[in-house]
Design an enzyme around this catalytic site. Structure first.
Site, PDB file in Angstrom:
ATOM      1  CB  CYS A  96      -0.984  -0.050   1.165  1.00  8.21           C
ATOM      2  SG  CYS A  96      -2.389   1.037   0.937  1.00  8.21           S
ATOM      3  CG  HIS A 199      -3.016  -3.252   4.403  1.00  8.63           C
ATOM      4  ND1 HIS A 199      -1.859  -2.650   4.799  1.00  8.63           N
ATOM      5  CD2 HIS A 199      -3.661  -2.331   3.645  1.00  8.63           C
ATOM      6  CE1 HIS A 199      -1.809  -1.423   4.313  1.00  8.63           C
ATOM      7  NE2 HIS A 199      -2.888  -1.206   3.596  1.00  8.63           N
TER       8      HIS A 199
END
Ligand code: GLN
Length: 247
Positions: A96, A199
């Site tokens: 990310c 994640h």
């Protein structure tokens, strides 16, 4: 015979560690240890250099825009060294916010561009809708035997990432937003870099991907992965569970 050893650099663990990103490092440590491989983990924060160590694996997690600015400033100092390592096929997992900073820049809202290290041919601009939820995707690179490998994870980002011509996506989205919610792709793959929005943590729920990173790091040193079968009962249950969740 000396035991197999791998060196892992965990970049900015205090600034970039959301949604359990640290779990990726714990998973790599656990799976290495279970196979008799020493995985030495060195944490590297702002102002700390790479200490001249010969790292085999890098990990960088995600974070908010404010932390990304601090990390971006420090990354400019490490840029040359990191780009060289990436070109030399070091294994690198970037999640990310960290993934965005391996690219050209991240333009957050009305703010200025946050520069990346330009190791990856991609750029990111903030969209007006956050992509939040569980993701199911299929790795582009086929496993031996030709089966696509399914990857699950959790995304939460407003950044929309667009890949240039010299880089391939990591996965094809089956459910979720992925890179930009438009082109149906997730993450990026360049040499041994795996950039992703996932994640959750990613590796505990995708043990096959964790093993792939370990195998690549060993092979880069001319070493083979020890053939040790691990009991992945919990990991597979978690993987299956996310597969059935809806975005
Ligand atoms: N701030 C970035 C975005 O929203 C990264 C977020 C993250 O790392 N979860 O796109």
């Amino acid at each position: 015979m000396s035991p197999l050893t791998l060196e892992l650099a965990y970049l900015y663990p205090k600034l970039l560690n959301i949604y359990g990103d640290k779990g990726n490092v714990l998973t790599l440590s656990f799976r290495c240890k279970s196979r008799g491989i020493n995985l030495n983990v060195t944490t590297i924060g702002p102002g700390e250099n790479l200490q001249g160590k010969d790292f085999d694996i890098f990990f960088i997690g995600g974070g908010q825009d404010q932390q990304q600015v601090l990390v971006s400033n420090d990354l400019q100092i490490k840029k040359k060294e990191l780009v060289n390592l990436i070109e030399n096929e070091v294994v690198f997992l970037a999640v990310c916010g960290g993934y965005q900073l391996l690219g050209k820049y991240y333009k957050a809202g009305e703010g200025a561009e946050i520069p990346g290290i330009e190791a990856l041919d991609l750029y990111t601009v903030a969209g007006n809708k956050r992509m939040i939820g569980n993701v199911l995707c299929e790795e582009i690179e086929r496993k031996e035997g030709g089966h696509p490998s399914l990857i699950v994870g959790f995304e939460n980002h407003s950044g929309k990432t667009f890949l240039g011509n010299s880089i391939k996506p990591f996965a094809k989205v089956i459910r979720g937003g992925g890179n930009n919610g438009e082109d149906g792709f997730e993450g990026a793959r360049y040499k041994n870099v795996f950039g992703t929005y996932l994640h959750g943590s990613l590796l505990p729920k995708n043990p096959h991907l964790a093993d792939k990173l370990i195998r690549l790091a060993l092979e880069r040193k001319g070493l083979n992965m020890p053939e040790v079968a691990l009991d992945d009962g919990f990991e597979e249950t978690a993987h299956r569970k996310v597969k059935t969740l809806h975005y």
